[in-house]
Design an enzyme around this catalytic site. Structure first.
Site, PDB file in Angstrom:
ATOM      1  N   GLU A  60       0.706  -1.865  -0.181  1.00  0.00           N
ATOM      2  CA  GLU A  60       0.131  -0.042   0.067  1.00  0.00           C
ATOM      3  C   GLU A  60       0.974   1.393  -0.318  1.00  0.00           C
ATOM      4  O   GLU A  60       0.304   2.309  -1.059  1.00  0.00           O
ATOM      5  CB  GLU A  60      -0.532   0.014   1.321  1.00  0.00           C
ATOM      6  CG  GLU A  60      -1.952  -1.254   0.917  1.00  0.00           C
ATOM      7  CD  GLU A  60      -1.297  -2.584   1.995  1.00  0.00           C
ATOM      8  OE1 GLU A  60      -2.151  -3.885   1.757  1.00  0.00           O
ATOM      9  OE2 GLU A  60       0.195  -1.926   2.197  1.00  0.00           O
ATOM     10  N   GLU A 333       4.892  -5.050 -10.907  1.00  0.00           N
ATOM     11  CA  GLU A 333       6.222  -4.174 -10.698  1.00  0.00           C
ATOM     12  C   GLU A 333       7.497  -4.821 -12.218  1.00  0.00           C
ATOM     13  O   GLU A 333       7.819  -4.628 -12.689  1.00  0.00           O
ATOM     14  CB  GLU A 333       6.676  -4.669  -9.375  1.00  0.00           C
ATOM     15  CG  GLU A 333       5.416  -3.506  -8.587  1.00  0.00           C
ATOM     16  CD  GLU A 333       7.006  -3.097  -6.894  1.00  0.00           C
ATOM     17  OE1 GLU A 333       7.776  -4.425  -6.862  1.00  0.00           O
ATOM     18  OE2 GLU A 333       6.187  -2.618  -6.279  1.00  0.00           O
TER      19      GLU A 333
END
Length: 429
Positions: A60, A333
């Protein structure tokens, strides 16, 4: 009456929570930092316009990066208060933001602690990321007039079933939120079913995270130092996964293939290192030595804040958390770094992103560790196949960007509380 019962439960477990915090602090010293803040005891802070964002842990905190940048541009000079729950999240925030944001612990969900937190910081409004819902926190925000938005919200089928069983707590929390920005239409539908009245679909903020140039360069330097040696990356592995994944890869891949292993939680670095050595595998630790020589089988990523560099170096990434029923870790990612991805059968925390990546040709799913090792071996020898997956990964990551702008549009009415400037009313989500 329902929150009275909830508060009684908190009082019963408060001592255990404190003891657990002290115990965790023996392995991760960050948990012993500013412990009194967990009870809402904050030192005096200068009053200034403040936007509060809660990012519970590492994922987060990283996802908040494009949102924080957009808020700083929209309301320069406003303090961004970033609260967290885990020591790894706090360490990640320091690495990402330095002095650009103010860090604090979110107190335990005790009514007086949450009221004290709001009284001390006096935020213009709050933002909760993903699904970090606490009854007393939201009740205190409602009582003190602090509007709260839930952004990058996700709600798996499993979590929805759990929330439905405590609807007496869930529905009031969701109804109190000013707006909810869900990652996907499926997340939005589940949130509406649970009682959320104001839900928009904005996509996933993690697609908008900027890749640090230094991380690209670091990964490229590692790759050059390895002299063309192939690398498979075990990324963000969880407890119980390393042994089975290493066993499958070590018995399947040629000795010249390097296995890079980056556990999800830093408190497990020593534990995982011991597992590798017990298997009789030669190992180099990132924190202690340079790039592995040709005789090293495993490179243990026991450092923080270098995940992009690991993806930049790897030929193939195996995403952790998906080989046991843990829900999987973030594959976005890896895709943004053009790294081909293999996931396991358990990806319910990232269902839509995973399915979309597979459909785009950026990722493949393996049924178990044995099938994963076979897939890795095939990709390692298939330059054209890896190239196609790399291109698909980049296209997939680029296609799904834009969540930050959509979230900022939803936040416009709340930004008035900071700027005092009227904006055009937004249509209902």
């Amino acid at each position: 009456m329902t929150r009275i019962l909830y508060n009684l439960i908190w009082l019963l477990v408060l001592l255990l929570a404190g003891l657990r915090l002290l115990w965790r602090g023996t392995a991760e010293k960050g948990y012993r930092e500013a412990m009194k803040e967990r009870l809402g005891l904050f030192t005096n802070v200068p009053q200034q316009p403040t936007i509060w964002i809660h990012a519970v842990s590492v994922g987060e905190t990283r996802a908040a990066q494009p949102l924080i940048a957009a808020l700083q541009k929209a309301v320069p000079g406003t303090r961004i208060l970033l609260t967290q729950t885990t020591a790894t999240g706090r360490a990640t925030a320091r690495n990402l933001y330095g002095d650009e944001v103010t860090l604090a612990w979110l107190p335990w969900d005790l009514p007086w602690a949450q009221r004290a937190f709001l009284a001390r910081w006096q935020p213009a409004f709050g933002i909760l990321l993903e699904t970090e819902l606490w009854p007393n926190l939201l009740a205190a925000c409602r009582q003190t007039g602090v509007p709260v938005a839930l952004l990058n919200a996700r709600m798996s089928e499993r979590s929805a079933r759990g929330y439905a069983r405590i609807a007496w707590l869930t529905r009031p929390m969701l109804e109190s939120l000013q707006v909810i920005a869900a990652q996907t239409a499926a997340d939005a539908a589940r949130l509406r079913d649970l009682g959320a009245p104001r839900v928009a679909v904005c996509g996933n903020l993690k697609f908008d995270v900027a890749i640090p140039h230094a991380q690209r360069e670091l990964g490229a330097s590692w790759r050059a130092a390895l002299g063309g040696r192939r690398v498979v990356l075990l990324a963000s592995t969880r407890e119980g996964e390393e042994e089975v994944l290493l066993s499958a890869l070590d018995s399947t891949l040629p000795a010249e293939v390097l296995i890079a292993l980056v556990p999800r939680h830093p408190q497990r670095f020593d534990e995982v290192a011991a597992q590798v050595l017990q298997r009789g595998l030669s190992m180099v630790r990132r924190s202690q030595q340079g790039v592995p020589g040709p005789n090293a089988r495993v490179w243990l990523g026991d450092s923080m804040g270098e995940m992009f560099a690991w993806y930049a170096m790897a030929d193939v990434a195996v995403i952790g958390g998906s080989w046991l029923p843990l829900g999987g870790q973030n594959l976005i990612e890896a895709c943004a770094m053009a790294c081909p991805v293999i996931v396991g059968p358990h990806t319910f925390n990232f269902t839509q992103a995973t399915e979309d990546a597979i459909a785009a040709g950026a990722a493949v799913r393996a049924a178990d560790a044995g099938a994963m090792a076979v897939c890795v071996a095939r990709l390692i020898d298939d330059d054209a196949g890896r190239g196609a997956m790399s291109a698909a990964a980049l296209a997939f990551a680029a296609q799904h960007g834009g969540a930050t702008g959509r979230c900022m549009t939803l936040l416009r009415p709340l930004l008035v509380r900071v700027t005092g400037t009227q904006t055009a009313p937004l249509s209902a989500p």
